[in-house]
Design an enzyme around this catalytic site. Sequence first.
Site, mmCIF file in Angstrom:
data_model
loop_
_atom_site.group_PDB
_atom_site.id
_atom_site.type_symbol
_atom_site.label_atom_id
_atom_site.label_comp_id
_atom_site.label_asym_id
_atom_site.label_seq_id
_atom_site.Cartn_x
_atom_site.Cartn_y
_atom_site.Cartn_z
ATOM 1 N N ARG A 1 28.492 11.585 35.689
ATOM 2 C CA ARG A 1 27.260 10.834 35.961
ATOM 3 C C ARG A 1 27.321 9.521 35.202
ATOM 4 N NH1 ARG A 1 22.269 15.085 34.861
ATOM 5 N NH2 ARG A 1 22.767 16.639 36.438
ATOM 6 N N ARG B 1 22.155 21.043 26.164
ATOM 7 C CA ARG B 1 20.765 21.440 26.341
ATOM 8 C C ARG B 1 20.690 22.731 27.156
ATOM 9 N NH1 ARG B 1 19.875 22.348 31.767
ATOM 10 N NH2 ARG B 1 19.997 20.510 33.086
ATOM 11 N N THR C 1 18.419 25.176 40.509
ATOM 12 C CA THR C 1 19.705 24.585 40.133
ATOM 13 C C THR C 1 20.017 24.820 38.660
ATOM 14 O OG1 THR C 1 18.768 22.412 39.573
ATOM 15 C CG2 THR C 1 19.408 22.782 41.860
ATOM 16 N N ARG D 1 12.797 22.606 26.855
ATOM 17 C CA ARG D 1 14.160 22.097 26.933
ATOM 18 C C ARG D 1 14.640 21.975 25.495
ATOM 19 N NH1 ARG D 1 15.909 19.337 31.771
ATOM 20 N NH2 ARG D 1 15.343 20.765 33.447
ATOM 21 N N CYS E 1 13.448 25.074 38.405
ATOM 22 C CA CYS E 1 14.324 24.671 39.506
ATOM 23 C C CYS E 1 15.510 25.623 39.618
ATOM 24 C CB CYS E 1 14.821 23.248 39.275
ATOM 25 S SG CYS E 1 15.863 22.626 40.619
ATOM 26 N N ARG F 1 23.737 22.837 29.981
ATOM 27 C CA ARG F 1 24.455 21.618 30.352
ATOM 28 C C ARG F 1 25.021 20.995 29.086
ATOM 29 N NH1 ARG F 1 23.880 16.012 31.018
ATOM 30 N NH2 ARG F 1 25.145 15.226 32.757
ATOM 31 N N GLU G 1 21.592 11.452 36.284
ATOM 32 C CA GLU G 1 22.028 11.626 37.663
ATOM 33 C C GLU G 1 21.660 10.415 38.509
ATOM 34 O OE1 GLU G 1 22.172 15.338 40.827
ATOM 35 O OE2 GLU G 1 20.613 15.269 39.298
ATOM 36 N N GLU H 1 9.745 19.513 32.348
ATOM 37 C CA GLU H 1 9.928 20.179 33.643
ATOM 38 C C GLU H 1 9.827 21.678 33.431
ATOM 39 O OE1 GLU H 1 13.619 20.993 36.719
ATOM 40 O OE2 GLU H 1 13.261 18.921 36.105
#
Length: 359
Positions: free
Chosen positions: A307, A125, A272, A228, A270, A279, A312, A224
């Site tokens: 994970r 993704r 991060t 995505r 975000c 990912r 997570e 988010e």
Amino acid sequence: MPEDSLKIGLDELWKRLSTSNSGSLLKKHLTPTVYEKLKDKVTDYGGSLADCIRSGCLHLKSHCGIYASDPDAYDVFSDVFYPVIKDYHGVQTLAHPKPDFGDLDNLGFGDLDPKNDFINSTRIRVGRSHANFGFPATSTKEDRLEMERMTVAALRTLRGELAGKYFPLSTMTPAVEKQMIQDHFLFRNDDPVLGDANGYDDWPAGRGIFFSNNKRFLVWLNEEDHLRIISMQEGGNLAEVWQRLVKGLTALEKKLTFAHHPKFGYLTFCPTNLGTTLRASVHIRIPNLSKKPDFKQICDKLNLQPRGIHGEHSESEGGVYDISNKRRMGLTEIDAIQEMRRGVEKIIELESNLRKTKK
């Protein structure tokens, strides 16, 4: 987001953070000096320091603790964002390379598990943000609806195995919702950390899910991030999953413009998820290796993140783990995929050896 959290002013948010023992990156890098320097600044989108740090001040156990109110926030509040980004991504300088998705016809890899002995499924993704739109804290309902309109128009141009259908959350039937839950496609408004960062404002307006007819290509709208984009399938054929993702991205980029920064790569809500925003993961059966006390250290050395299979902080089930690339900044997209590929191949080798010794 709970309504009363919006009423908490910057002074109170700062008091809660500064007097806490939070281990977040926000607490580490928003020093009193930095706070005084930034507290009165505002972005061109109207974003404030309070918009960026509210969630981290209300959820002191957050690891990162800070979100960008909009694309400008990364530079307007650079005194806190830059060190957070360097710290999280483990980079000394902010100089992300230009995008490079590799030669799709000559990737040099294919199926990582052709005998299906280890890998249940493969998923990649990326996040994308529409240029010239704020992130959740500075987006209006009208913004979200306009981003939905733009994106759906682009999705309707997809052809071949990418072609599919869009399902708005606002008009989703109970039957479709049930099916999406079973397919693990549906996203919800139930994360308080994201909620206190304005992530669920105007829910469910402007939000929805697109998936291809074969359910191997998905796009989440205004979950988010603005977008995505996901490619996935059963088994370990990393090449097919990657090729599909890049083809989908390339097609969408012909119709949409995504926010990009010369220092950080693709911009997301975000910090991060900056850089490649990529990912790549496998659900992999490693019941022997995962029991070793140094399992996490093995993954760390390979730049992999283990994970549980439900994301997570979740637990493994039956020795199945979600293993993904850890690094997103400071390397190209194809480099990130290759790093994940090499790491997963090593994990398979180690698990295979342990299986042999048990016989």
